[in-house]
Write an enzyme that holds these catalytic residues in place. Sequence first.
Site, PDB file in Angstrom:
ATOM      1  CE  LYS B 116     -19.587  -6.572   3.214  1.00 27.71           C
ATOM      2  NZ  LYS B 116     -19.397  -5.367   4.011  1.00 27.71           N
ATOM      3  CD  GLU B 200     -18.902  -6.067  -6.839  1.00 27.03           C
ATOM      4  OE1 GLU B 200     -19.950  -6.053  -6.169  1.00 27.03           O
ATOM      5  OE2 GLU B 200     -17.998  -5.241  -6.678  1.00 27.03           O
ATOM      6  CG  HIS B 235      -8.163  -6.712  -1.544  1.00 26.18           C
ATOM      7  ND1 HIS B 235      -8.394  -6.169  -2.781  1.00 26.18           N
ATOM      8  CD2 HIS B 235      -7.917  -8.021  -1.753  1.00 26.18           C
ATOM      9  CE1 HIS B 235      -8.301  -7.117  -3.695  1.00 26.18           C
ATOM     10  NE2 HIS B 235      -8.002  -8.244  -3.098  1.00 26.18           N
ATOM     11  NE  ARG B 291     -15.102  -0.866  10.013  1.00 26.44           N
ATOM     12  CZ  ARG B 291     -14.147  -0.368   9.231  1.00 26.44           C
ATOM     13  NH1 ARG B 291     -13.560   0.763   9.554  1.00 26.44           N
ATOM     14  NH2 ARG B 291     -13.792  -0.975   8.118  1.00 26.44           N
TER      15      ARG B 291
END
Lengths: 162, 492
Positions: B116, B200, B235, B291
Amino acid sequence: MRYRCRVGASDVDLDIDVMGRVAIEGSSISADVEAVGPDLWSILIDGRSHEVAVLERDPLRVRIDGGEVELALVDERTRIGARQSGADARPYEVRAPMPGLIVAVHVREGDVIDEGGSICTLEAMKMENELTVPRRARIARLRASAGAKVNGGDLLAVLAPE
Amino acid sequence: MFKKVLIANRGEIAIRVIRACRDLGLATVAVYSDADRAALHVRLADEAVRLGPAPSSESYLNVAALVDAARRTGADAVHPGYGFLSENAAFAEACAAAGLVFVGPPARAMRELGEKTAARRLAREAGVPTTPGLMQALEDPLELRRQAHDLGVPVVLKAAAGGGGKGMRIVRDEAQLDVLIRSAMGEARGAFGDASLYVEKYLEPARHVEVQFVADTQGRVVWLGERDCSVQRRHQKLIEETPGPGVDERIREQLGDAAVRLARASGYVNAGTAEFLIVNGAFYFLEVNARLQVEHPVTEAVTGIDLVTLQLRIAAGEPLPFVQGDIVRRGHAIECRISAEDPYRDFIPAAGTIGFVREPAGPGVRVDSSLYPGLRVPTEYDPLLSKVIAHGRDRAEALSRMRRALRETVVAGVRTTIPFHQFALEEPDFIAGAYDTDYVSAHWPPAAAALPPETVAAAAIAAVMSRRRHAASAEPADGSSWRRSAREDALR
């Protein structure tokens, strides 16, 4: 045969007679019921179409009119049995089983009456019906008054344990 | 073009890929675990190969078994679907080593986008805004703590190797930081074998908006439009729609441009999705999903492009059959995910055997489904059962068609997300398009509404019928059993 049915948050009395005629809360309705599959019914009530599909059995949950609702069913015999066994000591409401005329009231508030004793006489379909108590109880509240017309499901009295 | 495609997946997406292969005249090989022997994807494919026992690690994640199945059946390409091994670079390489075409991006692009912080660095270099935070993963809890402190709460800790919410923690109170860093590291180590985290700034309330792009082997990249996927629980997405209700033409062009730059910077080939957060009209890059996405059908609906056949064509080396200027988006499309979950108990996965099923149809409605009566919903895999997609001239028509479609839908035997979808489609904020990633927790579950008396009556009648049917199980299910059973009842 009379049933008490909990549909979501509402309770209703449902009567079905030998001819398959249906009354809800004492008011007869025109219901045509067709089993269209296992656990699937098409029900026409006064010409309006309802489809009921059983989604889950325990507890009973159905899909009806595009929504989901939980149901619980108690038939009269079970209810009387429960009361007689003392399982249900909560106040019990006596409601008019059908529309009619109260021709006589036999009790006053606070009276204690024995099992089978009559609260009032309801005339309906040219027959007099005695509304009796299922077991010895005290009349906690009395709503029935002689000469009054009542609708099916109207509250007549609230019984409390003696 | 290849001749035979092995679909390394299950459920509705395996069926979706089988359909695309059929449309292109390609033979199909399904794979299955012991839990899926009777599954629809097995029955709809030309051939089917058993992979192993039910657990994913022994079946749908078993690289050796998958490559072996492809080799034995003579397949020349592998489509991974989504989830499972779809973003696994080692699987793509194993396919290539066995002479199989992997229908997806090159392993190198997958690796670069899968880590990431590497993806964040790539975005920064490509001039795409990222959320404020670390550009390098850290394994030192003290350093993480310092960085989180400098950013200021709320912050979000994320696993560098991460995905699917694993190793992710939202920190709103700095006193909680040490505890949450420890638990996130533990979870990341367990899930990915790598405890490193990055941190973050946590942006809220935000809209989750993603951009579909496609890239061919000749280096051409085209973006196809955005999808708003803000309606989520844990999520994970529940409802997706395009165009995004909060996306204006200026932001749309910027998002599309950002997606194309990310695709170019990573050397991307095939279909991919760039995910962004939109906060107060500004957007920030989240990650690239290398994907096909679950929600690809809404983009298909408005563009008229079959993304899965396009994936197969790109993998076969064909150039994109269009340029950016050819892309026209017509109307509005929305997707509702029907999952085996109990929406009244915090969307926990539900088990059961499917009874009666009726799936919707009619103008503007598409259903991608793995449902059939008798399906025993396996508990080993994702609970997604089917997707209902509605398309209309505008958002109002798409929503109206979705309401109609959901009203027609019946899935008996297992709890599903259908009541949530029906609620949202009648809920004023959703209808107004005014929602963000907090939508579910802010609105669900609703207070119980009173039912019309006639519905109550019909339900009560059905309750009696149901009891009779199961009291006397020999009763035939045909015709007018009502009167007869009423008589029987009276004689009891």
